[in-house]
Design a protein around this motif. Structure first.
Motif: not given
Length: 448
Positions: A55-60, A76-77, A276-280
């Motif tokens: 799930r978080t790979a996209m943010a990375l 991006q958002g 989710f804001v903090f995470l992404f």
């Protein structure tokens, strides 16, 4: 003076006792042994790691994908948030299906599908006609589809723990399982950063897809898929007929008019927005504001701390309950850390100007939010113990919607103002508002 039972009444009484005894025996057979509970807890913990890593790979990978595809902040958002378009759709359905057909069956079927999407994510942008709009649309569609499928996972896990784990241990077990969510972000930050640096962003998704298939194979081979349809039982072993309790429909009028239900919904709504804001946006924040910092540090340290804190808070909450503190007191106490301290940490980012101070603040925020796994996230099993999976799905639907809104709105704020402090201030106040609502109206007692 009581009247003697006639033959028919005695037969009915005997039949009723036999049925009750049989139901209790069936219900007790659903409880995992300590060894089985430990094994399944670690299996679901590993599953949480892989779910959140994918799930978080996209943010990375977003900074690298920005360089390749030229997406602006709003786009991006959109790419990061579109996962949460699909995520709410199957929350209620996933919880219902898990309660009805068995949690593990739902987890496995959905898992095969979202793992396949993860594996082939690097292919989707290149299936278009080459235009930015087409590649963006395909990535958005794949992310949304992944959200639809992953939306079934956590309601099913909650249903499994509500069925197979004794009530006094559910908080600790689910907290340890949920610590894998932070572990997944940590895993992506550590190993994903290394893979990203040496092999490119596409290899990150390929690696996670392969890991997903391995986990699914292990769960299928050693899990409980061959077992029965689960029976939801309050207190797990009851003198009443548990099968009747499980089949009893949810009294929606009582639910919708209960203040604790709405306190749970609004608190989870606020946490969904802020978390989710903090995470992404964390990787992009450090990439822009501290470009010379090491990605493996800011992508790893906060989530390592939050994973440890989630487990510690879970054990402490279980200790509180065993000491005799009420669920209401326990949930509200730990929510001070999960939402109030978390929100205050986000507000303090505006006053930080050095990399070390900012990293410390993010670590404090991540550590405090680790307590959330012992508070509102457990509330469905408190207020509706016989409908845990379904109620969790309802709650998590309301938690995912603001996640999309918050991630997209934050991108819009950054595109228009380039003001990271404003974005994090708004996010912090949302979290604090959610804490206040739950502190006043929340409860840990059944509402019907």
């Amino acid at each position: 003076m009581s009247m003697p039972l006639n033959g028919l009444d005695q037969q009915k009484s005997l039949t009723s006792k036999e049925c009750s005894s049989k139901d209790i025996k069936i219900a007790s057979s659903q409880i995992w042994s300590p060894e089985r509970q430990a094994f399944m807890m670690w299996m679901y913990f590993a599953g949480s790691i892989i779910v959140y890593a994918s799930r978080t790979a996209m943010a990375l990978c977003m900074p690298e994908m920005y360089d390749e595809f030229g997406w602006d902040k709003r786009q991006q958002g959109l790419v990061m948030a579109c996962f949460l378009w699909g995520y709410p759709i199957t929350q209620i359905l996933g919880g219902y299906m898990a309660d009805r057909f068995g949690a593990e069956r739902v987890i496995l079927c959905a898992g095969v599908c979202w793992t396949t999407i993860t594996l082939f994510t690097p292919v989707f942008p290149y299936l278009s006609d080459g235009s930015q709009k087409s590649s963006l649309s395909l990535v958005i569609f794949s992310r949304m589809s992944q959200g639809v499928l992953q939306g079934m996972h956590y309601p099913s896990v909650m249903s499994a723990t509500g069925t197979h784990v004794v009530e006094t241990e559910r908080t600790q077990v689910y907290s340890l399982i949920s610590a894998g969510t932070h572990g997944g972000t940590l895993f992506t930050g550590l190993f994903g950063s290394i893979i990203l640096h040496h092999f490119g962003w596409g290899s990150v998704f390929n690696f996670l897809g392969v890991l997903g298939y391995i986990w699914i194979a292990l769960l299928y081979a050693h899990g409980d898929t061959k077992n029965h349809k689960p029976i939801s039982v309050k207190e797990n072993i009851s003198s009443e007929n548990p099968s009747k309790k499980a089949s009893k429909p949810l009294p929606w009028r009582k639910v919708l008019t209960a203040s604790p239900f709405w306190a749970m919904i609004l608190a989870h709504f606020a946490n969904g927005y802020s978390y989710f804001v903090f995470l992404f946006w964390l990787p992009s924040y450090f990439h822009e504001n501290h470009p010379h910092s090491q990605p493996w540090v800011y992508n790893v340290l906060p989530w390592l701390i939050s994973m440890v804190s989630a487990g510690l808070f879970g054990k402490l909450a279980t200790y509180f309950l065993k000491l005799g503190y009420s669920k209401t007191f326990t949930r509200k106490t730990f929510n001070v850390f999960a939402m109030l301290v978390f929100g205050m940490a986000l507000l303090s980012i505006s006053y930080s100007h050095s990399y070390q101070t900012t990293l410390f603040i993010f670590c404090v925020a991540a550590a405090s939010n680790g307590a959330y796994q012992s508070t509102v996230i457990m509330n469905p099993s408190d207020i509706a113990p016989d409908h845990t999976g379904f109620m969790f799905g309802v709650m998590n639907t309301f938690g995912a919607i603001p996640g999309f809104i918050g991630t997209y709105v934050s991108g819009a704020i950054l595109e228009m103002t380039s003001n990271w402090n404003l974005m994090y201030s708004v996010t912090g106040w949302v979290s604090i508002a959610g804490w206040a609502v739950f502190a006043y109206w929340g409860s840990g007692e059944p509402i019907f």
